[in-house]
Motif scaffolding. Structure first.
Motif: not given
Length: 461
Positions: A189, A191-192, A263-266
């Motif tokens: 994603d 956006s992550n 896969t992990v949000a920043h």
């Protein structure tokens, strides 16, 4: 098996007949040795460590990968010309004499046993996920020492078992890493990812800062060259194993880090202490990922400890055969320099105990950066030796196009090594230089004793 060259036979001769426990490594095991030593426990921590700099840290990864490949190509070429156990030590001594050879061996030896201590401490952090140990300092220290001594015992059992452990651990570690790397791309994603550049530093500063953290992750590209005397047909296999191992490690590093970033949000990744666990949880749901990744990390670091323990004994062995290290390091049993393994394990154990008794304000983190600095000394001297061989016409069988190519690669590798020194930081360089100066005193004592013995032998004659 190809017939060993005269140089290999002379360098590998220890006075012991080959036994069932001593076995030369083929290309698959040599490649696994390189990959296993490069990919230790760092891959499980790196995404969170560089996340504060933004995705520009992937650019630093790319630059480091290119530099590591340049080093790998140089080591492969040097191994063709000098297929002997010792790697950078052999090249530096051949080009610049005994003192340069000793300094290379001494610096590389420091790198190996301090790295072993770092890996053992990191492994305990993952073991704590499976078997909570944080309530007992004694249990934590015991676990670290057990993790450290198991690979040492495997080495003492003979090179036959070293190769087997290395091959199995490399295969096992790649299964979960590739699962995250490949699976993460399907669930990627954008956006992550967060900002391309985070923080106040400019682009160059962010890349340099990221690289300073990532430097430790690529130590080990010289693994096959250091153990050339244990590799079948080293003129052919050492170079190939070095290139294949480095490319394989780079592929896993870059793909795995990119998958975790996606896969992990920043915001969550910056504060993560187990980024691959968070990635697995995000991909499949649940909380089982922490235990699975902890198991993978333990396998990975055990394999890295196994390989680094072998390397920690090989360089002093080669130097001791030439009279530049104490003679006890030149003794082999079952194909393994036992004194090198034992002394390394003892020193690393003492450093591990110190880490846990010094408290949270200990200097262990700085010593990890010291390994980056001390590793660049052999790298720089080895690339300088290649430049010397090319400029002096001592690289046999080199046509003009290959001479130009080798010279460019050696220059790039030398520049990369200097960049590694700069990235280590002032504190690490300061302490690393102290380690090197201690080695100068050791060299003075060994040289004086050797010259005195030579004088007595001459007088008796």
């Amino acid at each position: 098996m190809a017939t060993p060259s005269p140089e290999l036979t002379a360098s590998h001769d220890t006075g012991d007949a080959p036994g069932k426990h001593a076995r030369r490594f083929g290309l698959p095991v040599a490649t696994a040795l390189v990959m296993g030593n490069i990919i230790g426990g760092g891959i499980f921590l790196l995404p969170a460590s560089v996340a504060p700099f933004g995705t520009i840290s992937l650019v630093a990864f790319g630059v480091l990968t290119l530099g590591a490949i340049a080093l790998a190509l140089v080591f492969g070429r040097l191994a063709e010309q000098h297929p002997r156990t010792g790697g950078p030590y052999v090249y530096a001594r051949e080009a610049f004499g005994d003192f340069a050879g000793f300094l290379t061996a001494w610096s590389y030896w420091i790198t190996t046993w301090v790295s072993n201590a770092a890996l053992a401490v990191a492994a305990v952090g993952y073991l704590d996920v499976l078997l909570p140990l944080h309530g007992s300092v004694a249990a934590t220290i015991t676990a670290a020492l057990v993790i450290q001594w198991l690979p040492a015992l495997a080495n003492l059992a003979g090179t036959r078992y070293v190769g087997a452990v290395q091959l199995v651990s490399t295969v096992l570690k790649f299964a979960p890493l590739l699962l995250v790397a490949v699976g993460g791309l399907f669930l990627f994603d954008p956006s992550n990812l967060g900002p391309f550049q985070a923080g106040d530093a400019g682009p160059f500063g962010a890349i340099s800062a990221s690289a300073a953290i990532l430097l430790f992750s690529y130590l080990g590209v010289e693994s096959a060259a250091v153990s050339a005397g244990e590799v079948r047909d080293p003129r052919r296999n050492v170079g190939r194993a070095t290139i294949l191992g480095t490319l394989g490690a780079a592929f896993v590093y870059l793909l795995g880090t990119l998958a975790v970033f996606g896969t992990v949000a920043h915001d969550k990744l910056i504060g993560s202490t187990a980024p691959f666990s968070d990635a697995v949880n995000a991909m499949f749901g649940g909380t089982w990922g922490g235990a699975a990744v902890a198991c993978a990390a333990l396998v990975s670091m055990t394999g890295a400890l196994n390989g680094w323990t072998l390397l920690s004994a090989q360089t002093p062995y080669a130097a001791a055969k030439d009279g530049l290290f104490p003679a006890v390091f030149a003794r082999k049993r079952r194909g393994v320099p036992t004194a090198g393994v034992l002394v390394t394990a003892v020193l690393a154990s003492l450093l591990t105990v110190y880490n846990y008794t010094a408290g949270p304000e200990g200097v262990f983190e700085t010593l990890v950066l010291v390994t980056t600095f001390t590793a660049t000394v052999p790298y720089l001297l080895a690339t300088a030796a290649q430049i010397y061989f090319l400029a002096s016409g001592r690289s046999a069988g080199v046509n003009r196009p290959r001479l130009i190519r080798d010279a460019v690669l050696a220059s790039l590798a030398a520049g990369f090594s200097m960049w590694l020194v700069a990235g280590s930081g002032y504190a690490a360089v300061y302490q690393g230089v102290l380690f090197l100066f201690a080695g100068v005193l050791v060299h003075a004592c060994i040289s004086a004793r050797r010259n005195r013995n030579s004088g007595r032998t001459g007088a008796a004659a």
